[in-house]
Write a protein that holds these residues in place. Structure first.
Motif, PDB file in Angstrom:
ATOM      1  N   PRO A 181       0.839  -1.206   0.000  1.00 49.37           N
ATOM      2  CA  PRO A 181       0.000   0.000   0.000  1.00 49.37           C
ATOM      3  C   PRO A 181       0.872   1.253   0.000  1.00 49.37           C
ATOM      4  CG  PRO A 181       0.122  -0.898   2.218  1.00 49.37           C
ATOM      5  CD  PRO A 181       0.886  -1.858   1.323  1.00 49.37           C
ATOM      6  N   VAL A 182       0.429   2.264  -0.709  1.00 47.41           N
ATOM      7  CA  VAL A 182       1.112   3.558  -0.725  1.00 47.41           C
ATOM      8  C   VAL A 182       0.184   4.557  -0.050  1.00 47.41           C
ATOM      9  CG1 VAL A 182       2.177   5.350  -2.136  1.00 47.41           C
ATOM     10  CG2 VAL A 182       2.276   2.964  -2.872  1.00 47.41           C
ATOM     11  N   ILE A 183       0.538   4.986   1.146  1.00 49.82           N
ATOM     12  CA  ILE A 183      -0.294   5.906   1.926  1.00 49.82           C
ATOM     13  C   ILE A 183       0.512   7.157   2.188  1.00 49.82           C
ATOM     14  CG2 ILE A 183      -1.623   6.242   4.048  1.00 49.82           C
ATOM     15  CD1 ILE A 183      -1.812   3.176   4.255  1.00 49.82           C
ATOM     16  N   GLU A 184       0.075   8.274   1.609  1.00 49.05           N
ATOM     17  CA  GLU A 184       0.812   9.519   1.788  1.00 49.05           C
ATOM     18  C   GLU A 184      -0.094  10.689   1.461  1.00 49.05           C
ATOM     19  OE1 GLU A 184       4.021   9.308  -0.957  1.00 49.05           O
ATOM     20  OE2 GLU A 184       2.729   9.301  -2.714  1.00 49.05           O
ATOM     21  N   GLY A 185       0.379  11.893   1.767  1.00 52.14           N
ATOM     22  CA  GLY A 185      -0.358  13.100   1.397  1.00 52.14           C
ATOM     23  C   GLY A 185      -1.029  13.749   2.582  1.00 52.14           C
ATOM     24  N   PRO A 186      -1.104  15.090   2.607  1.00 56.58           N
ATOM     25  CA  PRO A 186      -1.633  15.804   3.758  1.00 56.58           C
ATOM     26  C   PRO A 186      -3.150  15.754   3.894  1.00 56.58           C
ATOM     27  CG  PRO A 186      -1.058  17.342   2.022  1.00 56.58           C
ATOM     28  CD  PRO A 186      -0.570  15.997   1.581  1.00 56.58           C
ATOM     29  N   ALA A 187      -3.857  15.399   2.850  1.00 54.98           N
ATOM     30  CA  ALA A 187      -5.326  15.422   2.932  1.00 54.98           C
ATOM     31  C   ALA A 187      -5.898  14.082   2.520  1.00 54.98           C
ATOM     32  CB  ALA A 187      -5.895  16.543   2.063  1.00 54.98           C
ATOM     33  N   MET A 188      -5.326  13.016   3.114  1.00 54.01           N
ATOM     34  CA  MET A 188      -5.807  11.686   2.756  1.00 54.01           C
ATOM     35  C   MET A 188      -7.275  11.506   3.131  1.00 54.01           C
ATOM     36  SD  MET A 188      -3.651  10.134   1.057  1.00 54.01           S
ATOM     37  CE  MET A 188      -4.692   8.687   1.020  1.00 54.01           C
ATOM     38  N   ARG A 189      -7.684  12.121   4.222  1.00 49.57           N
ATOM     39  CA  ARG A 189      -9.095  12.063   4.623  1.00 49.57           C
ATOM     40  C   ARG A 189      -9.649  13.490   4.627  1.00 49.57           C
ATOM     41  NH1 ARG A 189     -11.249   7.571   6.994  1.00 49.57           N
ATOM     42  NH2 ARG A 189     -12.589   8.768   8.362  1.00 49.57           N
ATOM     43  N   TYR A 254      -6.136  23.164   2.347  1.00 52.13           N
ATOM     44  CA  TYR A 254      -5.258  24.200   1.784  1.00 52.13           C
ATOM     45  C   TYR A 254      -3.891  23.588   1.452  1.00 52.13           C
ATOM     46  CZ  TYR A 254      -3.303  28.915   1.172  1.00 52.13           C
ATOM     47  OH  TYR A 254      -2.728  30.047   0.642  1.00 52.13           O
ATOM     48  N   ALA A 255      -3.368  22.790   2.379  1.00 49.66           N
ATOM     49  CA  ALA A 255      -2.054  22.172   2.176  1.00 49.66           C
ATOM     50  C   ALA A 255      -2.059  21.278   0.941  1.00 49.66           C
ATOM     51  CB  ALA A 255      -1.658  21.378   3.412  1.00 49.66           C
ATOM     52  N   ALA A 256      -3.090  20.462   0.804  1.00 49.54           N
ATOM     53  CA  ALA A 256      -3.135  19.530  -0.326  1.00 49.54           C
ATOM     54  C   ALA A 256      -3.285  20.262  -1.651  1.00 49.54           C
ATOM     55  CB  ALA A 256      -4.287  18.550  -0.133  1.00 49.54           C
ATOM     56  N   LEU A 257      -4.110  21.301  -1.683  1.00 47.14           N
ATOM     57  CA  LEU A 257      -4.313  22.044  -2.927  1.00 47.14           C
ATOM     58  C   LEU A 257      -3.062  22.813  -3.338  1.00 47.14           C
ATOM     59  CD1 LEU A 257      -7.927  23.456  -2.389  1.00 47.14           C
ATOM     60  CD2 LEU A 257      -7.227  21.750  -4.096  1.00 47.14           C
ATOM     61  N   SER A 258      -2.270  23.253  -2.358  1.00 48.37           N
ATOM     62  CA  SER A 258      -1.103  24.092  -2.649  1.00 48.37           C
ATOM     63  C   SER A 258       0.206  23.307  -2.661  1.00 48.37           C
ATOM     64  CB  SER A 258      -0.998  25.210  -1.609  1.00 48.37           C
ATOM     65  OG  SER A 258      -0.851  24.673  -0.299  1.00 48.37           O
ATOM     66  N   ASP A 259       0.116  21.978  -2.444  1.00 46.62           N
ATOM     67  CA  ASP A 259       1.310  21.131  -2.363  1.00 46.62           C
ATOM     68  C   ASP A 259       2.268  21.617  -1.274  1.00 46.62           C
ATOM     69  OD1 ASP A 259       0.646  19.278  -4.406  1.00 46.62           O
ATOM     70  OD2 ASP A 259       1.153  20.780  -5.913  1.00 46.62           O
ATOM     71  N   VAL A 286     -10.695  27.671  -6.075  1.00 49.38           N
ATOM     72  CA  VAL A 286     -11.226  28.042  -7.395  1.00 49.38           C
ATOM     73  C   VAL A 286     -10.125  27.941  -8.444  1.00 49.38           C
ATOM     74  CG1 VAL A 286     -12.093  29.975  -8.769  1.00 49.38           C
ATOM     75  CG2 VAL A 286     -13.119  29.461  -6.543  1.00 49.38           C
ATOM     76  N   GLU A 287      -8.944  28.428  -8.101  1.00 47.15           N
ATOM     77  CA  GLU A 287      -7.817  28.377  -9.044  1.00 47.15           C
ATOM     78  C   GLU A 287      -7.491  26.944  -9.442  1.00 47.15           C
ATOM     79  OE1 GLU A 287      -2.966  29.027  -8.951  1.00 47.15           O
ATOM     80  OE2 GLU A 287      -4.210  29.976  -7.409  1.00 47.15           O
ATOM     81  N   LYS A 288      -7.509  26.023  -8.479  1.00 49.75           N
ATOM     82  CA  LYS A 288      -7.104  24.648  -8.738  1.00 49.75           C
ATOM     83  C   LYS A 288      -8.238  23.778  -9.277  1.00 49.75           C
ATOM     84  CE  LYS A 288      -2.868  25.099  -7.072  1.00 49.75           C
ATOM     85  NZ  LYS A 288      -1.652  24.924  -7.909  1.00 49.75           N
ATOM     86  N   LEU A 289      -9.464  24.016  -8.809  1.00 53.93           N
ATOM     87  CA  LEU A 289     -10.551  23.086  -9.094  1.00 53.93           C
ATOM     88  C   LEU A 289     -11.464  23.516 -10.233  1.00 53.93           C
ATOM     89  CD1 LEU A 289     -11.598  22.212  -5.424  1.00 53.93           C
ATOM     90  CD2 LEU A 289     -10.035  20.950  -6.918  1.00 53.93           C
ATOM     91  N   ALA A 290     -11.674  24.817 -10.392  1.00 55.30           N
ATOM     92  CA  ALA A 290     -12.605  25.272 -11.431  1.00 55.30           C
ATOM     93  C   ALA A 290     -12.194  24.819 -12.836  1.00 55.30           C
ATOM     94  CB  ALA A 290     -12.772  26.790 -11.369  1.00 55.30           C
ATOM     95  N   PRO A 291     -10.897  24.858 -13.202  1.00 58.02           N
ATOM     96  CA  PRO A 291     -10.539  24.344 -14.530  1.00 58.02           C
ATOM     97  C   PRO A 291     -10.867  22.857 -14.705  1.00 58.02           C
ATOM     98  CG  PRO A 291      -8.774  25.703 -13.636  1.00 58.02           C
ATOM     99  CD  PRO A 291      -9.742  25.473 -12.520  1.00 58.02           C
ATOM    100  N   ILE A 292     -10.743  22.085 -13.620  1.00 58.41           N
ATOM    101  CA  ILE A 292     -11.063  20.656 -13.705  1.00 58.41           C
ATOM    102  C   ILE A 292     -12.556  20.468 -13.905  1.00 58.41           C
ATOM    103  CG2 ILE A 292     -11.043  18.465 -12.449  1.00 58.41           C
ATOM    104  CD1 ILE A 292      -8.491  19.426 -11.047  1.00 58.41           C
ATOM    105  N   SER A 293     -13.361  21.194 -13.127  1.00 56.80           N
ATOM    106  CA  SER A 293     -14.813  21.040 -13.264  1.00 56.80           C
ATOM    107  C   SER A 293     -15.276  21.483 -14.647  1.00 56.80           C
ATOM    108  CB  SER A 293     -15.547  21.799 -12.162  1.00 56.80           C
ATOM    109  OG  SER A 293     -15.362  23.193 -12.280  1.00 56.80           O
TER     110      SER A 293
END
Length: 337
Positions: A181-189, A254-259, A286-293
């Motif tokens: 398993p690969v478990i990582e990242g600040p916003a896993m939940r 915020y951390a996950a969206l901004s890396d 909005v900057e990160k998600l609106a283009p995806i949506s």
């Protein structure tokens, strides 16, 4: 020991629309993994969806929405294999073989069945009870060496390892890998925007609890500005988020969206009130998600093209899966394939 090709497999269930938790906890990392030394295989696990009732008129649209989410977020169908599970019949076949390897006691320990079935376990489908064997088949059908998962799915990867180990032991082969398993990242939940003690869910009572991946820019901004917080400003250190679930959730998002790490976010915004932090988070989202949506909506306007992309991915997936399934049946003594 067999030298297995470094390969990642993971999937998302089409059961009611993608939300921010799917993106930050899974798809964003899937995109990043395309730049590693792993071969990447990503799936819309529609066979898992039907372990509970799905309206057959709605399931195709939900399947395409997950596929659109993968593509809009940056999954490249040339660099990764992207398909829907039902299009590769080897998944179901290997799941049956693994039903004959896995033990009932192992299934009884699966906490997700207990959580989903509740007090009505006797009325649930056999598929819901046995679906961890299908999940193991999803992974081992490609000899996947690594699976990116959240903490709540780690148990299923452990079961996959148990099935692989028992198969190898019983048949005296070194055929299936011990998947990691690969478990990582600040916003896993990613948690509920109205209750930081609950996971963000597609089935929550209020649409304000979650960020849907099809939300437009205005809706994304509104939901973050209205997200529940407490009365205290942001602390000076990350330890100050202890016992403040809503605050921790917004910092983690915020951390996950901004890396960034949560510690870096706190260092940048220490002492800020929510009147300043929530608008900053809304602008970032909005900057990160609106283009995806926006790209998801464009893709969904042409469902035939999504279907063609999935079909091409299924052909590539079967090129890997079919020989592995055939060898599995040979090892088990089955003839006629």
């Amino acid at each position: 020991m067999t030298d297995f090709t470094p390969r990642i497999f993971s999937g998302i269930k089409p059961s009611g629309g993608l939300q921010l938790g799917n993106y930050l906890g899974a798809i964003k990392r899937f995109v990043q993994m395309q730049d590693t030394d792993f071969e990447t295989i990503y799936c819309v696990v529609d066979l898992h969806a039907i372990t509970v009732w799905q309206d057959p008129a709605e399931l195709p649209g939900m399947t395409r929405e997950v596929a659109a989410g993968y593509l809009a977020a940056g999954i490249d169908p040339e660099r990764s294999i992207l398909f829907n599970q039902a299009a590769v019949h080897e998944h179901a076949e290997l799941a049956w073989l693994f039903n004959c390897v896995a033990r009932v006691g192992w299934m009884n320990r699966m906490t997700q069945f207990k959580e989903k079935a509740g007090k009505n376990a006797e009325k649930q489908s056999l598929g819901l009870y046995a679906y961890p064997a299908l999940m193991a088949a999803d992974i081992l059908l490609y000899h996947a060496t690594h699976v990116p998962v959240g903490e709540d799915q780690k148990q299923h990867v452990e079961l996959t390892r148990d099935i692989a180990a028992k198969f190898n032991h019983d048949y005296k082969v070194d055929f299936f890998p011990e998947t990691q398993p690969v478990i990582e990242g600040p916003a896993m939940r990613v948690m509920n925007l109205r209750d930081g003690t609950k996971k963000m869910s597609k089935s929550g009572e209020s649409d304000m609890e979650r960020i849907n991946m099809l939300d437009d820019a205005d809706t994304i901004a509104k939901k973050f500005r209205k997200a529940r917080t407490d009365a205290e400003p942001l602390p000076e250190t990350a330890e100050g988020l202890e016992g403040r679930p809503e605050a921790r959730n917004l910092v983690d998002i915020y951390a996950a969206l901004s890396d960034m790490t949560p510690e870096a976010v706190i260092a940048e915004h220490a002492g800020a009130g929510w009147g300043a932090f929530k608008p900053a988070l809304a602008d970032l989202a909005v900057e990160k998600l609106a283009p995806i949506s926006g790209e998801m909506r464009r893709l969904l306007d042409d469902p035939a093209e999504i279907d063609r992309t999935l079909a091409r991915g299924a052909e590539r997936a079967r090129a890997i899966a079919a020989p592995i399934l055939k060898r599995t049946t040979e090892i088990m003594g089955l003839i006629g394939r």
